[in-house]
Design a protein around this motif. Structure first.
Motif, short mmCIF file in Angstrom:
data_model
loop_
_atom_site.label_atom_id
_atom_site.label_comp_id
_atom_site.label_asym_id
_atom_site.label_seq_id
_atom_site.Cartn_x
_atom_site.Cartn_y
_atom_site.Cartn_z
N ALA A 9 0.74 -1.17 -0.01
CA ALA A 9 0.02 0.00 0.15
C ALA A 9 0.77 1.17 0.14
CB ALA A 9 -1.04 0.07 1.15
N ILE A 10 2.05 1.24 0.86
CA ILE A 10 2.89 2.40 0.59
C ILE A 10 3.31 2.74 -0.89
CG2 ILE A 10 5.30 3.17 1.69
CD1 ILE A 10 4.81 1.63 4.17
N LEU A 11 3.73 1.77 -1.48
CA LEU A 11 4.24 1.77 -2.69
C LEU A 11 3.29 2.38 -3.73
CD1 LEU A 11 6.46 -1.41 -3.33
CD2 LEU A 11 7.24 0.73 -2.76
N LEU A 12 2.00 1.93 -3.45
CA LEU A 12 0.72 2.41 -4.42
C LEU A 12 0.32 3.87 -4.27
CD1 LEU A 12 -1.60 -0.77 -4.19
CD2 LEU A 12 0.02 -0.29 -6.05
N SER A 13 0.89 4.17 -2.89
CA SER A 13 0.27 5.68 -2.56
C SER A 13 1.17 6.71 -3.13
CB SER A 13 0.32 5.73 -0.92
OG SER A 13 1.63 5.78 -0.37
N GLU A 14 0.75 8.04 -3.08
CA GLU A 14 1.25 8.93 -3.52
C GLU A 14 2.35 9.81 -2.34
OE1 GLU A 14 2.18 12.43 -5.85
OE2 GLU A 14 1.48 10.75 -6.34
N ASP A 15 1.87 9.63 -1.11
CA ASP A 15 2.65 10.43 -0.28
C ASP A 15 3.14 9.53 0.75
OD1 ASP A 15 0.43 9.80 0.97
OD2 ASP A 15 -0.23 11.93 1.56
N GLY A 16 3.20 8.21 0.56
CA GLY A 16 3.57 7.24 1.76
C GLY A 16 2.90 7.18 2.81
N ASP A 17 1.36 7.58 2.68
CA ASP A 17 0.59 7.35 4.00
C ASP A 17 -0.69 6.59 3.25
OD1 ASP A 17 -0.49 7.68 6.24
OD2 ASP A 17 -1.46 9.84 6.00
N PRO A 18 -0.53 5.28 3.14
CA PRO A 18 -1.80 4.68 2.54
C PRO A 18 -2.85 4.36 3.35
CG PRO A 18 -0.09 3.09 3.05
CD PRO A 18 0.57 4.42 3.19
N GLN A 19 -2.48 4.28 4.45
CA GLN A 19 -3.49 4.00 5.66
C GLN A 19 -4.34 5.41 5.78
OE1 GLN A 19 -1.87 2.49 9.17
NE2 GLN A 19 -3.64 1.21 9.55
N GLY A 20 -3.95 6.58 5.34
CA GLY A 20 -4.92 7.82 5.45
C GLY A 20 -5.23 8.23 6.94
N GLU A 21 -4.18 8.49 7.74
CA GLU A 21 -4.56 8.81 8.92
C GLU A 21 -5.49 10.18 9.02
OE1 GLU A 21 -4.29 7.36 11.93
OE2 GLU A 21 -3.73 5.48 10.71
N ARG A 22 -4.92 11.02 8.08
CA ARG A 22 -5.74 12.24 8.10
C ARG A 22 -7.19 12.03 7.51
NH1 ARG A 22 -0.41 13.26 6.00
NH2 ARG A 22 -1.28 12.96 3.99
N MET A 23 -7.31 10.98 6.51
CA MET A 23 -8.44 10.84 6.00
C MET A 23 -9.37 10.03 6.96
SD MET A 23 -9.20 9.30 2.03
CE MET A 23 -7.69 8.00 2.37
N LEU A 24 -8.94 9.08 7.56
CA LEU A 24 -9.61 8.34 8.54
C LEU A 24 -9.91 8.70 9.86
CD1 LEU A 24 -7.90 4.47 8.10
CD2 LEU A 24 -10.04 5.45 6.83
N SER A 25 -9.07 9.49 10.18
CA SER A 25 -9.59 10.22 11.58
C SER A 25 -9.82 11.76 11.46
CB SER A 25 -7.94 10.28 12.60
OG SER A 25 -7.08 11.01 11.94
N GLY A 26 -9.71 12.08 10.12
CA GLY A 26 -9.98 13.38 9.68
C GLY A 26 -9.11 14.58 10.60
N LYS A 27 -7.87 14.31 10.89
CA LYS A 27 -6.90 14.87 11.57
C LYS A 27 -5.29 14.76 11.00
CE LYS A 27 -9.14 14.66 16.27
NZ LYS A 27 -8.88 14.44 17.54
N GLY A 28 -4.77 15.58 11.00
CA GLY A 28 -3.46 15.55 10.47
C GLY A 28 -2.35 15.29 11.36
N HIS A 29 -2.67 15.08 12.62
CA HIS A 29 -1.56 14.78 13.77
C HIS A 29 -1.79 13.67 14.31
CE1 HIS A 29 -1.28 19.09 13.50
NE2 HIS A 29 -2.55 19.37 13.65
#
Length: 376
Positions: free
Chosen positions: A338-358
């Motif tokens: 998933a890391i290789l497929l992602s653009e920014d190395g954040d495939p788990q999307g913590e910002r997207m899943l949690s709504g936070k960037g921290h």
């Protein structure tokens, strides 16, 4: 008893790699079953997206009427698209009869340029192709398309009818609130990815189609609206569709303007410039910002899903890859893919899943609070 030691990283990665190959083989073998289901799920997400847009963007729109209204809008859009293609295509094919002498002239020029003294005619070329042999295959392909369309609609009806029980199934599958909340956020991320894909392909397709229509009108190409609409539809196949759509109008410009190559050259250069700017500057940036997919992965996924499922796989390549990336990011053994497929190395999307960037990543230890002492 002591806990069993985790398997070595090499063994775990090898198992994941073999599982990916086995999964790809299973999807290829079951493509007749899985392709209509995947298309139906895609359409269900599109209808649900329309319904939520109606409830959020239209003041006072009743929530119960949102889904039926969205379904009617979707059917009308597909019906209008089909009517535009049929209505304009009839006039286009009628003009092909007038183009036959011009085609013979172009073939003669090309034949003489490469040293062929007796140039073939369009009729002789068609006879050599033996079109009767393709009639049966075309009829079979149309029958398969019709049966697949009916199957997709049946799947879509059952998916929409069973959507009310989805929440109860999620509760039964994930009794613990924290686990259920995280899986619901994962599902919402996949749904948002499909919606973003639809939005991006629609916007970029409109950009290419409108700009192409302006250029074709300036060149005075016949059936400019028909060609622009076909380019818009082809743009839903990432990268490949727009390129193919931009090659066909210059070819027919050669037929319409047999005395000069300049209209075809101008049209070809302008369309390719439009496609290059939208496809290589605007589209990758929009996909990278919203879908978190590497532009190279978009092209690779197009080839992989096209090899597995054909044209439907090409159409669904981006949303399927987004879903696969988000699912693989949930497991430690497959997170590296998933890391290789992602653009920014954040495939788990913590910002997207949690709504936070921290907050620390799942594999990073939380920072200890400061003791308040200052060190030199």
């Amino acid at each position: 008893m002591p806990a069993a030691a985790p398997p070595p990283v090499t063994t775990r990665n090898a198992v994941v790699f073999l599982a990916v190959i086995a999964g790809g083989a299973a999807m290829y073998w079951m493509q007749d079953i899985l392709t209509p289901l995947a298309l139906a799920v895609f359409l269900a997400v599109m209808v649900d997206s329309f319904a939520r847009v109606l409830t959020t963007r239209v003041p006072g729109f009743p929530r119960r009427a949102a889904l039926p209204a969205a379904l009617v809008i979707s059917i009308l859009l597909f019906g209008v698209s089909f009517w535009v293609v049929i209505d304009n295509g009839r006039g286009f094919f009628d003009q092909l009869k007038d183009y036959a002498p011009r085609l013979n002239g172009i073939i003669a020029k090309i034949a003489h340029a490469i040293g062929i003294q007796i140039a073939p005619t369009i009729d002789s070329l068609i006879n050599q192709l033996n079109p009767k042999a393709f009639i049966g295959q075309a009829a079979q392909s149309f029958g398969n398309f019709a049966s697949s369309a009916v199957l997709v609609l049946i799947y879509l009806g059952f998916i929409i009818a069973s959507r009310r029980g989805f929440a109860r199934k999620i509760v039964s599958l994930f009794p613990h609130h924290a686990v259920r909340e995280r899986n619901m956020k994962l599902f919402q991320s996949i749904r948002d990815g499909v919606e973003q894909y639809l939005w991006i392909q629609t916007v970029t397709g409109l950009m290419i189609a409108v700009a192409a229509w302006v250029v074709m009108m300036l060149v005075r190409l016949d059936n400019a609206f028909f060609w622009a609409f076909l380019i818009f539809l082809a743009a839903y196949i990432p990268i490949l569709g727009g390129a193919i759509g931009c090659f066909l109008p210059p070819l027919f410009a050669l037929v319409q303007f047999p005395d000069s190559f300049w209209p075809a050259i101008i049209l070809f250069a302008a369309l390719q410039a439009i496609f290059f700017i939208v496809g290589n500057v605007i589209l990758p940036r929009m996909q990278g910002d919203s879908l978190n997919m590497d532009p190279t992965v978009v092209l690779l996924s197009l080839a992989v899903w096209g090899a597995l499922w054909g044209v439907p796989g090409m159409f669904l390549s981006t949303p399927l890859t987004v879903a696969v990336m988000l699912i693989l990011s949930q497991f430690e053994g497959s997170r590296w893919i998933a890391i290789l497929l992602s653009e920014d190395g954040d495939p788990q999307g913590e910002r997207m899943l949690s709504g936070k960037g921290h907050g620390p990543a799942p594999d990073e230890p939380a920072k200890k609070p400061s003791s308040g002492k200052k060190h030199p």
